[in-house]
Design a protein around this motif. Sequence first.
Motif, short mmCIF file in Angstrom:
data_model
loop_
_atom_site.label_atom_id
_atom_site.label_comp_id
_atom_site.label_asym_id
_atom_site.label_seq_id
_atom_site.Cartn_x
_atom_site.Cartn_y
_atom_site.Cartn_z
N PRO A 360 8.78 2.74 4.45
CA PRO A 360 10.22 2.44 4.36
C PRO A 360 10.77 1.81 5.63
CG PRO A 360 9.74 4.62 3.48
CD PRO A 360 8.47 4.13 4.11
N SER A 361 10.16 2.09 6.79
CA SER A 361 10.65 1.55 8.05
C SER A 361 10.45 0.05 8.16
CB SER A 361 9.97 2.23 9.23
OG SER A 361 8.56 2.09 9.16
N SER A 362 9.74 -0.56 7.20
CA SER A 362 9.49 -2.00 7.25
C SER A 362 10.70 -2.81 6.84
CB SER A 362 8.30 -2.35 6.35
OG SER A 362 8.63 -2.11 4.98
N GLY A 363 11.75 -2.14 6.36
CA GLY A 363 12.90 -2.85 5.82
C GLY A 363 13.56 -3.80 6.80
N SER A 364 13.50 -3.51 8.10
CA SER A 364 14.15 -4.35 9.10
C SER A 364 13.27 -5.49 9.57
CB SER A 364 14.57 -3.50 10.30
OG SER A 364 13.44 -2.88 10.90
N PHE A 365 12.06 -5.61 9.03
CA PHE A 365 11.13 -6.66 9.43
C PHE A 365 11.05 -7.72 8.33
CE2 PHE A 365 9.98 -3.03 11.92
CZ PHE A 365 9.50 -3.53 13.13
N PRO A 366 11.35 -8.99 8.66
CA PRO A 366 11.34 -10.03 7.63
C PRO A 366 9.94 -10.41 7.15
CG PRO A 366 11.78 -11.00 9.77
CD PRO A 366 11.78 -9.51 9.96
N TYR A 367 8.93 -10.19 7.99
CA TYR A 367 7.57 -10.61 7.66
C TYR A 367 6.58 -9.47 7.89
CZ TYR A 367 9.81 -15.16 8.11
OH TYR A 367 10.67 -16.22 7.99
N GLY A 368 5.48 -9.51 7.17
CA GLY A 368 4.44 -8.52 7.36
C GLY A 368 3.66 -8.74 8.64
N ALA A 369 3.47 -10.00 9.01
CA ALA A 369 2.72 -10.33 10.23
C ALA A 369 3.31 -11.60 10.84
CB ALA A 369 1.24 -10.53 9.93
N SER A 370 3.43 -11.60 12.16
CA SER A 370 3.88 -12.78 12.91
C SER A 370 2.83 -13.09 13.96
CB SER A 370 5.24 -12.53 13.57
OG SER A 370 6.23 -12.23 12.61
N PRO A 407 5.60 -2.53 10.18
CA PRO A 407 5.09 -1.29 9.59
C PRO A 407 4.47 -1.55 8.22
CG PRO A 407 7.24 -0.90 10.57
CD PRO A 407 7.02 -2.38 10.64
N GLY A 408 3.19 -1.23 8.10
CA GLY A 408 2.46 -1.45 6.85
C GLY A 408 2.04 -2.88 6.62
N GLY A 409 2.38 -3.80 7.54
CA GLY A 409 2.09 -5.22 7.35
C GLY A 409 0.63 -5.56 7.52
N THR A 410 0.24 -6.71 6.96
CA THR A 410 -1.16 -7.16 6.97
C THR A 410 -1.28 -8.57 7.51
OG1 THR A 410 -1.77 -5.77 5.07
CG2 THR A 410 -3.17 -7.67 5.51
N ARG A 411 -2.28 -8.78 8.35
CA ARG A 411 -2.71 -10.13 8.69
C ARG A 411 -3.80 -10.46 7.68
NH1 ARG A 411 -4.52 -14.70 9.17
NH2 ARG A 411 -4.91 -15.76 11.14
N PRO A 412 -3.57 -11.41 6.74
CA PRO A 412 -4.50 -11.62 5.62
C PRO A 412 -5.88 -12.08 6.06
CG PRO A 412 -2.35 -12.63 5.19
CD PRO A 412 -2.37 -12.25 6.64
N PRO A 413 -6.87 -12.01 5.15
CA PRO A 413 -8.26 -12.36 5.47
C PRO A 413 -8.41 -13.77 6.03
CG PRO A 413 -8.17 -11.17 3.40
CD PRO A 413 -6.75 -11.45 3.78
N VAL A 414 -9.23 -13.88 7.07
CA VAL A 414 -9.41 -15.14 7.77
C VAL A 414 -10.77 -15.12 8.46
CG1 VAL A 414 -8.37 -14.27 9.90
CG2 VAL A 414 -8.28 -16.72 9.42
N TRP A 415 -11.31 -16.28 8.79
CA TRP A 415 -12.47 -16.34 9.67
C TRP A 415 -12.37 -17.59 10.53
CZ3 TRP A 415 -13.27 -17.25 4.37
CH2 TRP A 415 -13.77 -18.51 4.01
N TYR A 476 -9.62 -8.92 8.53
CA TYR A 476 -8.20 -8.78 8.24
C TYR A 476 -7.72 -7.45 8.79
CZ TYR A 476 -10.48 -6.80 4.03
OH TYR A 476 -11.30 -6.12 3.17
N LEU A 477 -6.41 -7.39 9.06
CA LEU A 477 -5.81 -6.26 9.75
C LEU A 477 -4.65 -5.70 8.94
CD1 LEU A 477 -5.46 -8.15 13.11
CD2 LEU A 477 -6.73 -6.01 12.97
N GLN A 478 -4.46 -4.38 9.03
CA GLN A 478 -3.26 -3.77 8.47
C GLN A 478 -2.74 -2.71 9.43
OE1 GLN A 478 -3.53 -1.72 4.64
NE2 GLN A 478 -1.40 -2.24 4.22
N GLU A 479 -1.43 -2.71 9.62
CA GLU A 479 -0.80 -1.69 10.44
C GLU A 479 -1.01 -0.34 9.76
OE1 GLU A 479 1.49 1.15 12.05
OE2 GLU A 479 2.07 0.42 10.06
N ALA A 480 -1.31 0.72 10.53
CA ALA A 480 -1.80 1.96 9.95
C ALA A 480 -0.93 3.19 10.18
CB ALA A 480 -3.21 2.25 10.49
N ALA A 481 0.20 3.07 10.86
CA ALA A 481 0.98 4.27 11.17
C ALA A 481 2.47 4.10 10.87
CB ALA A 481 0.79 4.66 12.64
#
Length: 524
Positions: A360-370, A407-415, A476-481
Amino acid sequence: PISEADPGRTDQSDSVHMLTLPSKGGHTRRDSVSMTTQLATARQTRRVLLAAMGSSAVTALLLLSAVCEGQCMPAMHALTTDDAAPPKRGFVPPFYGPMEFDALPHQALNRNQTRGDPKLVGPKTSHYDANGTDFGSVQFSRAIKFNGGRPLLTMGFLLGDGIGVNRDIHWHTLGDEWAYVIKGKWQTTMSAPTKFDPQYRDSLPPWEGTYGIARKGSVWFFPANWWHTITCVDEGGCAAILFFNAPPSAEYEPNSPQLAQTIHGMPAHIAAHVLGVSEPAAVEVQRRIRGASRLNRNVDYLGVSALTRTVACSQPGFVGQCPQRAVETPSDSFPAVADAKSTGNTRVFPFIRGERQLCPSSGSFPYGASLWDVTASNFALLKLTARPGRGGVTGPGISGQLIELAPGGTRPPVWTTNADAVLFVAEGFVTLWIYAGDQFNGFAPADSHRLDYLVTTELHLGPNQAAYVPQGQVYYLQEAACAKAVLTVAFNHAEWEEVDMADSLRIFADFEVDASLNQPGNHA
């Protein structure tokens, strides 16, 4: 991750997932709780939650987040496998991390007590004054297990506890230096070459030397064999994570000649010429550097000369800034320091479906990853010095990236296609997945082994922990806390290239994708 599969199964891959609850004070209970007990607790917690929520993974995660109150910390790395086809007997998984540094900017310095695995991280070289006060430290990676035993990048951690802590004048013979400032404010000075190939005259900076202030969130770049120095000019202390496109050294630092060491071995008249002083004065300098440290008479100066504390920065008129021979290099004259966000090319990734519900704390963030990419295309000094025959022994340059995960955001799969990467967590907690693929890992028949195509490595990383990702391997990465996470990444190339899996896949025709996913015909 919490699976939506039947919680009653006993052969689930939950055997590789770990939940570790913090003890009082916020420290993870690794010493008092065995891994087996933690694993049983994690499995039981997951099954109870899934059963209570009707196997709804999203609802279960929300409940788990509420129970932990944002305090659940990742504890270890693990391998996720397909239970129907486990790895073959004798399978040796690749090693990517985690690697943990001791020099924590928010904790008091210890006396050379190494928290990380000594095979991965060298001892923290702490420095003490006459009162026994630990005023700074340097620590470098020894991650010889990375990349099949041949890592192409080295990491370091530089820490000073206040104004005047100075990393002596030195240079690096095998690699460029890249750094990201995670605390305080550093003052940097670097000298340019005095003789150069005329054909590259137009590609060298228009100065004899450069001076800059590297604040939190800044990066600096020192080309290989250009000598330089760094001084902390922040009363609250300074910390920076260092990267080199060179393999780890057998010494505590990667091949770094120092001013004092070179002057020590010269005849007096040669030393006098270099220092611009009389020969008697040079003799006195050599006597001084061959003797005991003036900060700590119990040690020889040459043994600790990598880090010292100068009083010059504390003189009247120089509070927060040390005296310089030149003014700060302006942004249009190829400085060695740049703010990562204002310089880097900005990219953003939206939240992936369902992530906002997880936190729920992600509400103030416009994007999952920057992301902010600082490369030769936008860092002028890096572009000038990136040319054939330059760079470190393991790459034609070096560059970096700053990642912020909501919060909870993901940097999508990449190589990456042309560079290895080292990821360092500066803030927060993340889960990193790395897929090696069906390939041989190793550089010769004697050390090669087959990587199982069903295996993906999962790493749980917290502050001051790092991981290594070889080129060509999906990560790929995801925020975990459920709180913001900040990472800095270094690549052993001045202009790395990457393949974003989702964007790149769109170029293929539907039938090509279907055929690659066991759908040989149109069954619509």
